[in-house]
Write a protein that holds these residues in place. Sequence first.
Motif, PDB file in Angstrom:
ATOM      1  N   PRO A   4      81.710  62.730 164.618  1.00 26.03           N
ATOM      2  CA  PRO A   4      83.098  62.321 164.458  1.00 26.03           C
ATOM      3  C   PRO A   4      83.292  60.827 164.704  1.00 26.03           C
ATOM      4  O   PRO A   4      84.387  60.319 164.559  1.00 26.03           O
ATOM      5  CB  PRO A   4      83.815  63.153 165.528  1.00 26.03           C
ATOM      6  N   ALA A   5      82.216  60.133 165.103  1.00 23.25           N
ATOM      7  CA  ALA A   5      82.355  58.729 165.461  1.00 23.25           C
ATOM      8  C   ALA A   5      82.545  57.837 164.246  1.00 23.25           C
ATOM      9  O   ALA A   5      83.171  56.783 164.326  1.00 23.25           O
ATOM     10  CB  ALA A   5      81.123  58.284 166.256  1.00 23.25           C
ATOM     11  N   GLY A   6      81.983  58.216 163.107  1.00 24.29           N
ATOM     12  CA  GLY A   6      82.073  57.396 161.916  1.00 24.29           C
ATOM     13  C   GLY A   6      83.387  57.591 161.202  1.00 24.29           C
ATOM     14  O   GLY A   6      84.264  58.325 161.651  1.00 24.29           O
ATOM     15  N   PRO A   7      83.541  56.897 160.042  1.00 21.71           N
ATOM     16  CA  PRO A   7      84.774  57.069 159.272  1.00 21.71           C
ATOM     17  C   PRO A   7      84.899  58.486 158.733  1.00 21.71           C
ATOM     18  O   PRO A   7      83.903  59.159 158.474  1.00 21.71           O
ATOM     19  CB  PRO A   7      84.595  56.054 158.125  1.00 21.71           C
ATOM     20  N   ARG A  34      87.254  64.897 161.332  1.00 23.30           N
ATOM     21  CA  ARG A  34      86.132  64.414 160.524  1.00 23.30           C
ATOM     22  C   ARG A  34      86.464  64.246 159.047  1.00 23.30           C
ATOM     23  O   ARG A  34      85.683  63.654 158.302  1.00 23.30           O
ATOM     24  CB  ARG A  34      84.951  65.380 160.668  1.00 23.30           C
ATOM     25  N   PHE A  35      87.612  64.808 158.632  1.00 20.13           N
ATOM     26  CA  PHE A  35      87.950  64.784 157.211  1.00 20.13           C
ATOM     27  C   PHE A  35      89.414  64.418 157.008  1.00 20.13           C
ATOM     28  O   PHE A  35      90.270  64.769 157.826  1.00 20.13           O
ATOM     29  CB  PHE A  35      87.677  66.150 156.580  1.00 20.13           C
ATOM     30  N   GLU A  36      89.674  63.712 155.923  1.00 16.94           N
ATOM     31  CA  GLU A  36      91.052  63.440 155.516  1.00 16.94           C
ATOM     32  C   GLU A  36      91.226  63.941 154.092  1.00 16.94           C
ATOM     33  O   GLU A  36      90.338  63.774 153.245  1.00 16.94           O
ATOM     34  CB  GLU A  36      91.383  61.955 155.631  1.00 16.94           C
ATOM     35  N   VAL A  37      92.355  64.570 153.848  1.00 17.57           N
ATOM     36  CA  VAL A  37      92.568  65.236 152.564  1.00 17.57           C
ATOM     37  C   VAL A  37      93.321  64.317 151.615  1.00 17.57           C
ATOM     38  O   VAL A  37      94.448  63.911 151.881  1.00 17.57           O
ATOM     39  CB  VAL A  37      93.342  66.557 152.757  1.00 17.57           C
ATOM     40  N   GLU A  38      92.690  64.016 150.504  1.00 18.53           N
ATOM     41  CA  GLU A  38      93.299  63.182 149.470  1.00 18.53           C
ATOM     42  C   GLU A  38      94.198  64.019 148.573  1.00 18.53           C
ATOM     43  O   GLU A  38      95.351  63.682 148.348  1.00 18.53           O
ATOM     44  CB  GLU A  38      92.215  62.507 148.634  1.00 18.53           C
ATOM     45  N   ALA A  39      93.663  65.109 148.034  1.00 20.75           N
ATOM     46  CA  ALA A  39      94.432  65.894 147.066  1.00 20.75           C
ATOM     47  C   ALA A  39      94.127  67.380 147.194  1.00 20.75           C
ATOM     48  O   ALA A  39      93.005  67.783 147.499  1.00 20.75           O
ATOM     49  CB  ALA A  39      94.124  65.431 145.645  1.00 20.75           C
ATOM     50  N   VAL A  98      86.876  60.356 145.847  1.00 18.22           N
ATOM     51  CA  VAL A  98      86.752  60.878 147.213  1.00 18.22           C
ATOM     52  C   VAL A  98      85.264  61.079 147.499  1.00 18.22           C
ATOM     53  O   VAL A  98      84.420  61.033 146.602  1.00 18.22           O
ATOM     54  CB  VAL A  98      87.501  62.220 147.408  1.00 18.22           C
ATOM     55  N   ASP A  99      84.955  61.336 148.764  1.00 15.70           N
ATOM     56  CA  ASP A  99      83.563  61.579 149.135  1.00 15.70           C
ATOM     57  C   ASP A  99      83.092  62.971 148.746  1.00 15.70           C
ATOM     58  O   ASP A  99      81.911  63.170 148.436  1.00 15.70           O
ATOM     59  CB  ASP A  99      83.393  61.410 150.653  1.00 15.70           C
ATOM     60  N   TRP A 100      84.017  63.953 148.788  1.00 12.81           N
ATOM     61  CA  TRP A 100      83.621  65.350 148.613  1.00 12.81           C
ATOM     62  C   TRP A 100      84.734  66.110 147.920  1.00 12.81           C
ATOM     63  O   TRP A 100      85.901  65.977 148.267  1.00 12.81           O
ATOM     64  CB  TRP A 100      83.353  65.964 149.994  1.00 12.81           C
ATOM     65  N   THR A 101      84.372  66.920 146.928  1.00  9.17           N
ATOM     66  CA  THR A 101      85.341  67.758 146.217  1.00  9.17           C
ATOM     67  C   THR A 101      84.886  69.205 146.233  1.00  9.17           C
ATOM     68  O   THR A 101      83.724  69.501 145.948  1.00  9.17           O
ATOM     69  CB  THR A 101      85.488  67.314 144.748  1.00  9.17           C
ATOM     70  N   MET A 102      85.796  70.099 146.575  1.00 10.94           N
ATOM     71  CA  MET A 102      85.559  71.529 146.398  1.00 10.94           C
ATOM     72  C   MET A 102      86.111  71.909 145.030  1.00 10.94           C
ATOM     73  O   MET A 102      87.310  71.763 144.769  1.00 10.94           O
ATOM     74  CB  MET A 102      86.265  72.346 147.481  1.00 10.94           C
TER      75      MET A 102
END
Length: 399
Positions: A4-7, A34-39, A98-102
């Motif tokens: 959780p220390a990183g962005p 640890r995560f921020e939700v874009e969309a 984004v970094d990750w998409t489901m």
Amino acid sequence: MVSPAGPKRSVTVLGATGSVGGATVDLLERHSDRFEVEALVGGRDAAALAEVAVRLGARRAAIADERQGEELRRLLDGSGVAASAGPQAVVDAAAVPVDWTMAAIAGAAGLAPTVAAVRRGGVVAIATKECLVCAGTAFMAEVAEAGATLLPVDSEHNALLQALGGQGIDAVETMTLTASGGPFRTWDAARIAAARPEDALRHPTWSMGAKITIDSATLMNKGLELIEAHHIFAIAGERLDVVVHPQSAIHGLVTFRDGAVTAGLASPDMRVPIAHTLGHPERLATPAVRLDLVALGQFTFEAPDLARFPCLGLARSALLAGGAAATVLNAANEVAVALFLARRIGFMDIPRIVEATLDLAAGRLPCAAPATVEDAIELDRESRRIASERLPEAQFRAQ
């Protein structure tokens, strides 16, 4: 565990109000640091989409059903969450970097937004198997061109990925997908033929959306997964197999050329494979029940019965035939499943419609695999039209 220390990693969830989307949302809430939700993207349920968007603090929410746009905007008014509606709005949301998409939009409707996510790179966790079934060759070319990372979310393919242990496909002799057998595993042919939608929706192991649950009852889902595995792992169809495993503890097995076999095991909880992709290459904690081998007592295995479940045989034949067959198969199946859920046809009419559509398409549609995703979408549209020509349903019930 992901530090959780990183962005924070930015994420988008396509199909946020479905069963896989709901499991993803649960993990995002548990690891909100640890995560921020874009969309977030939904299909028709504006209230559910708005509620989740506010809860997760998403920047935007898009709903596929344009008629629900005004309701979504009303519900999100003053929340700080931007709202939009319609198919293009869904694609636009998927295309935001984004970094990750489901990718968990069920059916061929998930193809365009998933491709949009792939084209902007990053990690795409794919639960929309129809992307690979409808447009496997073209889709994987898009992944390669964009330099995206594709991670499978289906429990079977995720288990295979983990069972590979980083080995190349050249080290593999065969891959085996497991099937629970669905609600009709022990039913005779006459009883299966008389099954109603409510019977087929009572899956013994998994809680899923209606379409995939019906596919599990026909075993078409396992056939689609064979096609999916062929593309994900670049393995020949002849080296893929299915075994029925009612305990749903082993999800996939890899047999290596030296005779060693590794298996991916877990409790039947979608949060396990989702967490694997969400935290990749590290591990996220989940609340999933841990597998208790002593409590299970034994594992059993059966060969699938293609006489009672012909959809699996149709899918395997489409895989081995190559070309456009898988695209046609998927389109016809989606049409047939929708008709069954609407009580317009019987359960065994599903494979009859699929087989009839494949036969008709062989003389009327291109035989080659779609070269582009756009070609796949057009072939899907034409295949649906041919499948619809097989009505009225009376001609099937009379057979």
